[in-house]
Design a protein around this motif. Sequence first.
Motif: not given
Length: 282
Positions: A15, A264, A268-271
């Motif tokens: 991350n 970046e 983001g995030r895997k959501e």
Amino acid sequence: MLNSFDLGGLRISTNSKSIVIAEIGPNHNGSLSEAKKLIDFAKKAGCSAVKFQYHLADHELSTNKSKIPWTGHNRYEFIKEVQEFKLSDHKKLRDYTKSKNLAFISSPFSLKAAENLKNIGVDAYKIASGEISNKALLEFCAKTRKPILISTGMSNLEEIDQSVKFVRKFTDKVIIMQCTSLYPTPSERVNLSLLEYFRKKYKLHVGLSDHTLTSISCIGAVALGAKILEKHFTRNKLQDGPDHFISLNFGEMSKLVKDIRELEICIGRKEKNICKEIKKVR
């Protein structure tokens, strides 16, 4: 899960942000003051680290008669005149780099150079692609427990496999650098798909040592999960020397770093959440 570790105060993890290295190499043209200016400009451009090369002609060459094929220069004389800083100068560059809160990385081309880098406190070793089968050098660097960036530019998959497995006998602080040893590298030879191949095969973090004339490959590499980006850096592309013309100048490096940081954020995030702003639109 890939391992996490520090590189000169910079975190490398799944991350973490990508580390952008300004590869100064011989672009200082043998001048300590120019090398310091390049460090200053790398800092201003937003880079996370700088990289130098540690050459010792008498320790890495078996003859003083050979020539550099792509320039015609006598290799021994070029190293002596342009690349071979004194140990005290490498120490000054290391200290100056750290004063700017940048990581100090260097490529040794002999055991003596690797030993000197250990003594002055290098943050990480970069194994140049021409040294990937030099087991004595690999073992020494690995046993220091400093992070090791392994360039794959001139190697086939079998050589890469042998070298990575050998280094991992001593350390797991390893980053595999996809690289193509063509100057400049045409787009069809970059092969960013190898980043995923290396990461899955070895369960290690990966990076890109890029020799193209643009920044597209670096941007693509970050999107594919690269944690290290290395680009040659100069203050003037028109200077005489082997790397200036394939390097990024200050404006180009600044834009690359800015674009990477924006990308970046975009990754983001895997959501998948419906935030309050989207709820209003919905």
